[in-house]
Scaffold this motif. Structure first.
Motif, PDB file in Angstrom:
ATOM      1  N   LEU A 248     -10.360  33.206  57.156  1.00 21.86           N
ATOM      2  CA  LEU A 248     -10.679  34.286  56.265  1.00 21.86           C
ATOM      3  C   LEU A 248     -11.148  33.906  55.227  1.00 21.86           C
ATOM      4  N   ASP A 249     -12.403  34.517  54.501  1.00 23.32           N
ATOM      5  CA  ASP A 249     -12.676  34.565  53.409  1.00 23.32           C
ATOM      6  C   ASP A 249     -12.185  35.341  52.565  1.00 23.32           C
ATOM      7  N   LEU A 250     -11.551  35.528  51.607  1.00 20.29           N
ATOM      8  CA  LEU A 250     -10.939  36.159  50.656  1.00 20.29           C
ATOM      9  C   LEU A 250     -11.232  36.084  49.179  1.00 20.29           C
ATOM     10  N   ASN A 251     -11.599  37.501  48.756  1.00 17.03           N
ATOM     11  CA  ASN A 251     -12.385  37.463  47.667  1.00 17.03           C
ATOM     12  C   ASN A 251     -11.171  38.449  47.019  1.00 17.03           C
ATOM     13  N   VAL A 252     -10.520  38.883  45.497  1.00 22.29           N
ATOM     14  CA  VAL A 252      -9.328  39.273  44.614  1.00 22.29           C
ATOM     15  C   VAL A 252     -10.850  39.797  43.833  1.00 22.29           C
ATOM     16  N   ARG A 253     -10.609  41.295  43.422  1.00 22.49           N
ATOM     17  CA  ARG A 253     -11.384  41.124  41.819  1.00 22.49           C
ATOM     18  C   ARG A 253     -10.810  41.874  41.637  1.00 22.49           C
ATOM     19  N   LEU A 254      -9.852  41.704  40.369  1.00 25.28           N
ATOM     20  CA  LEU A 254      -8.972  42.499  39.226  1.00 25.28           C
ATOM     21  C   LEU A 254      -8.720  42.765  38.145  1.00 25.28           C
ATOM     22  N   PRO A 255      -8.522  43.836  37.158  1.00 25.24           N
ATOM     23  CA  PRO A 255      -8.258  44.059  36.453  1.00 25.24           C
ATOM     24  C   PRO A 255      -7.333  42.726  35.513  1.00 25.24           C
ATOM     25  N   GLN A 256      -7.275  42.577  34.356  1.00 24.27           N
ATOM     26  CA  GLN A 256      -7.012  41.650  33.517  1.00 24.27           C
ATOM     27  C   GLN A 256      -5.165  41.498  33.435  1.00 24.27           C
ATOM     28  N   PRO A 257      -5.150  43.090  33.334  1.00 22.03           N
ATOM     29  CA  PRO A 257      -3.100  42.878  33.451  1.00 22.03           C
ATOM     30  C   PRO A 257      -2.618  43.071  35.050  1.00 22.03           C
ATOM     31  N   TYR A 258      -3.482  42.578  36.178  1.00 18.13           N
ATOM     32  CA  TYR A 258      -2.843  42.314  37.133  1.00 18.13           C
ATOM     33  C   TYR A 258      -3.600  41.096  37.719  1.00 18.13           C
ATOM     34  N   ARG A 259      -3.694  40.096  36.754  1.00 19.77           N
ATOM     35  CA  ARG A 259      -4.327  38.886  37.327  1.00 19.77           C
ATOM     36  C   ARG A 259      -3.343  37.901  38.286  1.00 19.77           C
ATOM     37  N   GLU A 260      -2.016  38.237  37.264  1.00 12.00           N
ATOM     38  CA  GLU A 260      -1.140  37.428  37.866  1.00 12.00           C
ATOM     39  C   GLU A 260      -0.014  37.820  39.246  1.00 12.00           C
ATOM     40  N   LYS A 261      -0.722  39.149  39.734  1.00  9.25           N
ATOM     41  CA  LYS A 261      -0.692  39.056  41.399  1.00  9.25           C
ATOM     42  C   LYS A 261      -1.548  39.069  42.519  1.00  9.25           C
ATOM     43  N   GLU A 262      -2.523  38.116  41.702  1.00 14.64           N
ATOM     44  CA  GLU A 262      -3.248  37.769  42.819  1.00 14.64           C
ATOM     45  C   GLU A 262      -2.802  37.433  43.944  1.00 14.64           C
TER      46      GLU A 262
ATOM     47  N   ARG B   2      -3.435  38.953  47.397  1.00 17.90           N
ATOM     48  CA  ARG B   2      -3.729  37.920  49.029  1.00 17.90           C
ATOM     49  C   ARG B   2      -2.781  37.224  49.720  1.00 17.90           C
ATOM     50  N   ASN B   3      -1.776  37.128  49.643  1.00 14.88           N
ATOM     51  CA  ASN B   3      -0.779  36.541  50.882  1.00 14.88           C
ATOM     52  C   ASN B   3      -0.786  38.336  52.008  1.00 14.88           C
ATOM     53  N   GLN B   4      -0.346  39.270  50.973  1.00 16.81           N
ATOM     54  CA  GLN B   4       0.087  40.284  51.412  1.00 16.81           C
ATOM     55  C   GLN B   4      -1.262  41.250  52.696  1.00 16.81           C
TER      56      GLN B   4
END
Length: 282
Positions: free
Chosen positions: A28-42, A46-48
């Protein structure tokens, strides 16, 4: 593991879209791109995703489209006025509208207020994330069914070629005996028939491929059995394919016959196509 899933939700002031794409990968090679307000949920995102997708080069993107009268940017009035004043001192006759256009493009003319994450909004985003994961898994399921049919056909092609190899074994042994006898005649030496018979038997035993055929048959059967099991078996299928390759290579090294070599090449070609697609299996 190639797949694509997308889902979106329309909130009162914004539209939120989640896209998940995956490509082949051993892990698993996972890359998550989020807007600034949602960074704390990264980490939570990822876990989900990791629990559901397990393998693949995965990219998850969350997009926000503002559809209502909401903005996190405001004009920094003191800074803009200071810029206008400075420009007027340089160009006294300049048009005020043009000065305003220039001033708002200057550094620090706009200030961005940090938006706090709304928990109710996050619950809606979670629903969209789960739907996107469900969609990509459905996509993968459809691809898996197609791959299963392709694997079954290629396994049968290998099995058929292996059975065709047997039709040349007797001819191969006859050719070996004739070639050895011809070589001895050309040497014009006396031959101990008993010793000659022993050497023929020894030589033929070294070329025997019955053991390889039995093992390859077992590997083919085990591959199909594993493929039809409900558990995730991508790595296991890869290991079985490696073992199949060893037996086919050994058969090739022992074949000593042009037609048998062609069949071995055919089996290798089918096996390579299987190995390429095994990376797509969880």
């Amino acid at each position: 593991m190639t797949g694509f899933g997308k889902a979106s939700v329309q909130l009162p002031l914004k539209k939120i879209t989640v896209e998940i794409k995956s490509l082949n990968s051993k892990n698993l090679d996972l890359n998550v791109r989020l807007p600034q307000p949602y960074r704390e949920k990264e980490l939570e995102i990822r876990n989900q995703i990791a629990q559901q997708l397990e393998r693949g080069k995965v990219e998850c993107s969350v997009y926000i489209e503002v559809t209502g009268e909401e903005t996190s940017s405001t004009i920094n009035a003191p800074i803009v006025k200071a810029y206008i004043a400075q420009m007027k001192s340089i160009i006294p006759d300049a048009d005020a509208t043009e000065l305003m256009k220039m001033a708002v493009r200057m550094p620090d003319a706009l200030k961005v207020e940090r938006c706090e994450l709304d928990e109710q909004e996050w619950k809606e985003i979670e629903k969209v994330l789960h739907q996107a994961i469900k969609n990509i898994n459905e996509f993968r399921q459809q691809e898996g069914e197609k791959l299963g049919n392709d694997f079954a056909q290629r396994i049968e092609n290998i099995r058929t070629a292996m059975h065709e190899v047997a039709s040349y074994e007797e001819e191969r042994i006859t050719n070996v005996k004739e070639r050895l006898q011809q070589n001895l005649k050309e040497l014009e030496v006396a031959v101990d028939e008993s010793r000659y018979a022993q050497e023929i038997i020894y030589y033929i035993e070294k070329l025997d491929i019955n053991e390889e055929k039995v093992r390859l048959t077992n590997h083919l059967d085990y591959f199909v059995e594993t493929m039809n099991a409900k558990e995730h078996a991508g790595r296991k299928l890869g290991f079985i394919a490696q073992e199949m390759g060893r037996e086919i290579n050994t058969m090739g090294s022992k074949s000593n016959h042009a037609e048998m070599q062609k069949l071995v090449v055919k089996m290798k070609d089918e096996l390579e196509k299987i190995k390429e697609q095994v990376l797509n299996i969880l």
